[in-house]
Each structure stands twice: as structure tokens, then as C-alpha cells.
Design a protein around this motif. Structure first.
Motif, PDB file in Angstrom:
ATOM      1  N   TYR A  85       0.834  -1.201   0.000  1.00 24.68           N
ATOM      2  CA  TYR A  85       0.000   0.000   0.000  1.00 24.68           C
ATOM      3  C   TYR A  85       0.871   1.254   0.000  1.00 24.68           C
ATOM      4  N   MET A  86       1.887   1.263   0.875  1.00 26.91           N
ATOM      5  CA  MET A  86       2.777   2.418   0.998  1.00 26.91           C
ATOM      6  C   MET A  86       3.507   2.693  -0.314  1.00 26.91           C
ATOM      7  N   MET A  87       4.056   1.650  -0.930  1.00 24.98           N
ATOM      8  CA  MET A  87       4.798   1.848  -2.176  1.00 24.98           C
ATOM      9  C   MET A  87       3.878   2.338  -3.294  1.00 24.98           C
ATOM     10  N   ALA A  88       2.637   1.869  -3.314  1.00 25.88           N
ATOM     11  CA  ALA A  88       1.675   2.360  -4.296  1.00 25.88           C
ATOM     12  C   ALA A  88       1.382   3.835  -4.062  1.00 25.88           C
ATOM     13  N   LYS A  89       1.231   4.227  -2.798  1.00 25.76           N
ATOM     14  CA  LYS A  89       0.993   5.641  -2.480  1.00 25.76           C
ATOM     15  C   LYS A  89       2.165   6.518  -2.914  1.00 25.76           C
TER      16      LYS A  89
END
Length: 182
Positions: A85-89
Motif C-alpha cells: 500500500y505504501m509503495m503504491a501511495k
């Protein structure tokens, strides 16, 4: 959809605090637990239970614990992990990233020197600010992204240079280190 159907159909549903809170709209009788050790007791009490945990249960998650306890797992239905999720953000690829967990464990941060990106699961004792300070003392330069309360309404992502002051907003965080390698 499969997880939703399981939540509705299982007789006994167990979930950790924040997961159970977010599912109250679907089902009011979810058994709320705060410690993984309570699962042992519930497994002895109930023949079939659905255990709900956030993220990917196979990445430093509940599957490791259940296997160590010789608890039979009939099926795993993973969610998206906090680091995905963090890397996508951030809009950054995590292919080849160094993956570490300091959530309830200690690991050597030396491997961060060897990778462009490192992704670290944290806890209250290994907070983003403490990781930033440790990396600075190790002579590592670059950027730290700290994601707090990811996917919740009060989500915050902060970007600072390694060693700069960083407020620890919540123990629910993920750190991404972008190493300024030579």
C-alpha cells in the motif's frame, strides 16, 4: 468478495482490535482479541473459527505463528500488505527492495547500506524517528518516508532526510528508506 462471504457465514469470527472495529458494520458478534496468544485458547474452545488480521498474513503475519503452534490452516485469504500500500501511495516500485520487520523483533539495519530501497515494518519501540536516528549514526544518507495509519481516515505520509526530526504520529507505521547510494 470471498472474505466478505466468510465473515458473514462463519459461526465464530475472531479479529484483532482495529480490524474488528472496522468490521462492526458487517457483523457485531466478532470476538475481539488484542494478543496473538489468545488464539490458542479460542482454537481449543471452538472447532472452526475464522481469524481476521490486517495485511498479508504470510509476510511477518499470523501464518508464521499458527505454523509454529502446529495449528492447521484450512485456507488463507490475504489482503494487501501495508508495505504494498505504501509503495503504491509513493508511486515507487518495490522490486528488489530490502524487506525488514522491526515489529516485535530486532534486526540488523546494516543491509540498508546495500539497497536502494528498504521497507521496514515498525512498532512503538522501533519507530520511524528512532530508525532515522540509527541510520544517521550509521552514516547512511537519503530520504525516509514514514506512513502512519495507512488506509485509515487519519493516514499520513511524511518525507524527511535521514537524521531530520520526524514526529512519530502512531505506532502503526511503515518506513521506506531511499538510500542515496554512491
Amino acid at each position: 468478495m470471498e472474505v466478505m462471504e466468510a465473515i458473514k457465514s462463519y459461526e465464530n469470527v475472531v479479529a484483532f482490535g482495529r480490524v474488528s472495529n472496522s468490521l462492526e458494520i458487517i457483523r457485531k458478534d466478532i470476538i475481539k482479541i488484542n494478543k496473538i496468544a489468545y488464539i490458542d485458547k479460542l482454537i481449543k474452545e471452538y472447532e472452526h473459527i475464522l481469524i481476521l488480521a490486517s495485511g498479508d498474513p504470510c509476510f511477518y503475519g499470523i501464518v508464521e505463528y499458527l505454523n509454529r503452534q502446529n495449528i492447521v490452516i484450512e485456507k488463507i485469504m490475504p489482503g494487501i500488505s501495508s508495505f504494498q500500500y505504501m509503495m503504491a501511495k509513493l508511486g515507487k516500485s518495490w522490486q528488489g527492495a530490502n524487506l525488514l520487520s522491526l515489529h516485535g523483533r530486532e534486526e540488523n539495519l546494516d543491509t540498508i547500506k546495500e539497497h536502494k530501497f528498504s521497507i521496514i515494518l515498525t512498532d512503538k519501540d522501533n519507530s520511524p524517528s528512532s530508525i532515522s536516528k540509527r541510520l544517521y549514526k550509521m552514516g547512511i544518507e537519503g530520504i525516509i518516508y514514514a506512513g502512519f495509519n495507512l488506509s485509515y481516515e487519519d493516514e499520513r505520509i511524511i518525507k524527511v532526510n535521514i537524521g531530520e526530526a520526524l514526529e512519530d504520529i502512531s505506532p502503526l507505521s511503515v518506513v521506506v528508506v531511499e538510500n542515496a547510494m554512491d
